[in-house]
Structures are given as C-alpha cells and as structure tokens.
Enzyme design. Structure first.
Site, short mmCIF file in Angstrom:
data_model
loop_
_atom_site.label_atom_id
_atom_site.label_comp_id
_atom_site.label_asym_id
_atom_site.label_seq_id
_atom_site.Cartn_x
_atom_site.Cartn_y
_atom_site.Cartn_z
N GLY A 17 0.82 -1.21 0.00
CA GLY A 17 0.00 0.00 0.00
C GLY A 17 0.85 1.26 0.00
O GLY A 17 0.58 2.21 -0.75
N CYS A 18 1.87 1.28 0.82
CA CYS A 18 2.73 2.46 0.91
C CYS A 18 3.52 2.67 -0.38
O CYS A 18 3.76 3.80 -0.80
CB CYS A 18 3.67 2.33 2.11
SG CYS A 18 2.77 2.27 3.68
N THR A 19 3.88 1.56 -1.04
CA THR A 19 4.58 1.66 -2.32
C THR A 19 3.65 2.26 -3.37
O THR A 19 4.04 3.17 -4.11
CB THR A 19 5.07 0.26 -2.77
OG1 THR A 19 6.02 -0.21 -1.81
CG2 THR A 19 5.71 0.30 -4.15
N ALA A 48 3.28 6.03 -2.65
CA ALA A 48 4.50 6.78 -2.97
C ALA A 48 4.71 6.87 -4.48
O ALA A 48 5.11 7.92 -4.99
CB ALA A 48 5.70 6.13 -2.30
#
Length: 155
Positions: free
Chosen positions: A46-48, A51
């Site tokens: 999710g964070c990838t 970003a």
C-alpha cells in the site's frame, strides 16, 4: 491519542532526516504549498502504491505550486532502499520517535483487520504557503488517494 488537525490550524513545525540523512524542515518550504503525507511503512504494497502515485504526479503538483513530503517511522536507510527500489522522486523523511506523526494526528488507535491497534494512521495534510492547514485527511486509502487529492485541489 493525538489531536487531529483542522483547517486553519498552524501546521506543526518539524525538522527530520531524509533518506540521505539531510535535514528537511517544513520551514524550508515557506511560500509554497506542501502536501505532507503520513504512511506506516516503506517497502509495503500500500505504501509503495501511494508513494509511486505521488511520484507519478509530482510534476503536476509542482507546477501547481505544491511540494510533497512523505513521513514514516522508518529509518533513513530503509527510506533510501525504498526510494532506490521504486525510483521515487518524493522527499521521504524519517520520524522514528513519532513526534511529528503525533503532532499531526497521524499516530494513534486504528482498526487493522478488525482489531484495534496503535500505529500510523495513513493521513495527508495540505499546508498552505503561510504554514496553515488547508486540509487534513485521515484514514485515507493508499490506492486512489492521490487522484482524489488532485481532484479536490482542482489540479
């Protein structure tokens, strides 16, 4: 539980190390609008996605007068790995003591797979050129969030 920011609040000042260990301050961006986004952990799906979405839209945001800073509790070394692996262009800063996360209301109780846990609350705060909170969004989804911000900001 940290207090959530509201539009009109003064954005809490911060100085944190980036992926290269250089200090990044909110004050460095005075006169420009800043999107400060808070995410739980580098190198996770999710964070990838989030970003990469910010990186893909960075030129568009910059043209509209916005800088982007991503904040997580990860160490600068992990942020550097994240940046290299995903070819990220956004500024990533490290807040291992979670002081900035707490100041922005992005750390506290949240639901994770039906359980209440304490951790980073995926959040985005838009700071205007005068250092005031323009928008504060909490419990945002990693996917589709950047598109929603662009739409909300009229970009």
């Amino acid at each position: 539980m940290s207090e959530r920011l509201q539009p009109g609040d003064t954005a809490p000042a911060f100085t944190l190390p980036d992926a290269d260990g250089n200090e990044v301050s909110l004050a460095d961006h005075k006169g420009r609008k800043v999107i400060v986004y808070f995410y739980p952990s580098a190198l996770t799906p999710g964070c990838t996605k989030q970003a990469c979405d910010f990186t893909d839209n960075l030129d568009l945001l910059a043209t509209a007068g916005y800088d982007v800073i991503g904040v997580s509790p990860d160490a600068p070394e992990k942020l550097a790995k994240f940046r290299e692996k995903e070819n990220l262009k956004v500024t990533l800063v490290s807040d291992p003591e979670k002081k900035v996360l707490e100041a922005y209301g992005a750390y506290g109780e949240k639901k994770l797979y039906g359980k209440v846990v304490t951790g980073v609350i995926r959040s985005t705060v838009v700071v205007d050129a005068e250092g005031k909170v323009e928008r504060a969004l909490y419990n945002v989804k990693a996917t589709g969030h950047v598109a929603k911000i662009l739409k909300d900001l009229g970009i």
